[in-house]
Design a protein around this motif. Structure first.
Motif, PDB file in Angstrom:
ATOM      1  N   ARG A  68       1.044  -1.079   0.128  1.00 18.61           N
ATOM      2  CA  ARG A  68      -0.109  -0.122   0.018  1.00 18.61           C
ATOM      3  C   ARG A  68       1.031   1.377   0.047  1.00 18.61           C
ATOM      4  O   ARG A  68       0.501   2.139  -0.761  1.00 18.61           O
TER       5      ARG A  68
ATOM      6  N   LYS B  58     -10.071  15.360   6.624  1.00 12.55           N
ATOM      7  CA  LYS B  58      -9.356  14.141   6.660  1.00 12.55           C
ATOM      8  C   LYS B  58      -8.742  13.815   5.499  1.00 12.55           C
ATOM      9  O   LYS B  58      -7.834  12.949   5.426  1.00 12.55           O
TER      10      LYS B  58
ATOM     11  N   ARG C 142      -4.391   8.699  -2.079  1.00 10.00           N
ATOM     12  CA  ARG C 142      -5.016   7.728  -0.882  1.00 10.00           C
ATOM     13  C   ARG C 142      -6.555   7.751  -0.828  1.00 10.00           C
ATOM     14  O   ARG C 142      -6.905   6.766  -0.568  1.00 10.00           O
ATOM     15  N   HIS C 143      -7.182   8.975  -1.406  1.00 12.98           N
ATOM     16  CA  HIS C 143      -8.578   8.924  -1.411  1.00 12.98           C
ATOM     17  C   HIS C 143      -9.078   7.981  -2.493  1.00 12.98           C
ATOM     18  O   HIS C 143     -10.039   7.276  -2.132  1.00 12.98           O
TER      19      HIS C 143
ATOM     20  N   GLN D  88      -9.225   4.060  -1.224  1.00 10.29           N
ATOM     21  CA  GLN D  88      -9.890   3.771  -0.156  1.00 10.29           C
ATOM     22  C   GLN D  88     -11.031   2.813  -0.663  1.00 10.29           C
ATOM     23  O   GLN D  88     -11.802   3.151  -1.696  1.00 10.29           O
TER      24      GLN D  88
END
Length: 279
Positions: free
Chosen positions: A20, A210, A275-276, A279
């Motif tokens: 990751r 976030k 990263r978003h 998810q």
């Protein structure tokens, strides 16, 4: 074409993408390339260079009025904010004889800083929208972008003020290595807060705190390292430059210094977007 593979298809890259953390790094680098963020960083550096001089003129003049009877605080500001800018920070103060007030200088500084900042922040907003892949018809209009540019400039000014206050507190305590650590940590926190605010509000994408906090911290660390080491490195590189050559070298070095900040910021934004999406 020509039998060459894209770098993302290389065997070693495919192996890295199995994990990751390294996948985020690889995909962010690929996104940086696909979104032409390097070109955006160059454009931001260009307008940032044009903004820097009038912004410094405005800052030093305002402080000259406000802190006319407080030389100790003015010295703290020089050491923490203005003098951290490589090449021209202390030189501007030496040539002008220190922080002084001038109504004409304030007007010139305001007009120059606002014009340059709005152009620089428009370029930053375009880059962030590209990184988040916001459709063109969903992006902010020109008026909103110009207003965001002014807000961005004020945010940076507030960050510099916070750095000065925290550094002054640490210097007053003066407990050796802890003071230096506190100053560095304060710089990371302030830089992260400033760049996080940019990531959060200078894009039409529905970004949340976030979603942007990881990249904001990464950029804050990168900016602090540049502030701590970049000035000394640039000064050493230009130590032998003189005359006309030294003037051109100074311009190029300062532009490169601003470009490094833009590069760190945009790559950190790519980290957030990657990263978003994962998810």
């Amino acid at each position: 074409m020509f039998g060459l593979k894209r770098w993302t298809e290389l065997a070693i890259v495919r192996r890295l993408r199995k994990y990751r953390i390294t996948k985020i790094a690889v995909d962010s680098a690929h996104g940086y390339q696909q979104h032409r963020s390097a070109n955006a960083a160059a454009l931001i550096a260009y307008y940032g260079f044009l903004t820097l001089f009038p912004a410094l003129l405005l800052a030093t003049t305002v402080l000259g009025f406000v802190l006319d009877n407080n030389p100790a605080l003015r010295a703290d500001i020089v050491d923490t904010a203005i003098a951290q800018i490589p090449i021209i920070g202390r030189e501007i103060l030496m040539e002008t004889g220190g922080l002084t007030g001038s109504t004409l200088a304030i007007m010139i500084g305001i007009l120059g800083a606002v014009w340059g900042a709005t152009r620089a922040f428009v370029a930053l907003q375009d880059a962030l929208d590209n990184i988040w892949e916001v459709p063109l018809d969903e992006r902010h209009n020109l008026v909103i972008r110009r207003l965001h540019g002014i807000v961005g400039l004020l945010t940076i000014a507030a960050g510099q003020l916070a750095t000065v206050v925290l550094t002054s507190i640490a210097s007053y305590a003066d407990v050796g290595l802890f003071t230096q650590f506190f100053i560095a940590l304060s710089a990371v926190v302030v830089n992260s807060a400033v760049i996080g605010t940019m990531f959060r509000y200078l894009t039409a994408a529905p970004a949340t705190w976030k979603m942007v906090r990881f990249g904001a911290i990464a950029a804050g660390l990168g900016f602090t390292l540049l502030q701590l080491a970049g000035t000394n490195i640039v000064a050493r590189l230009l130590s032998g430059a003189q005359g006309v050559y030294g003037t051109f070298a100074s311009v190029l070095a300062l532009t490169a210094w601003i470009s490094l900040h833009a590069t760190i910021a945009l790559f950190s934004a790519e980290l957030n977007a990657t990263r978003h999406r994962l998810q």
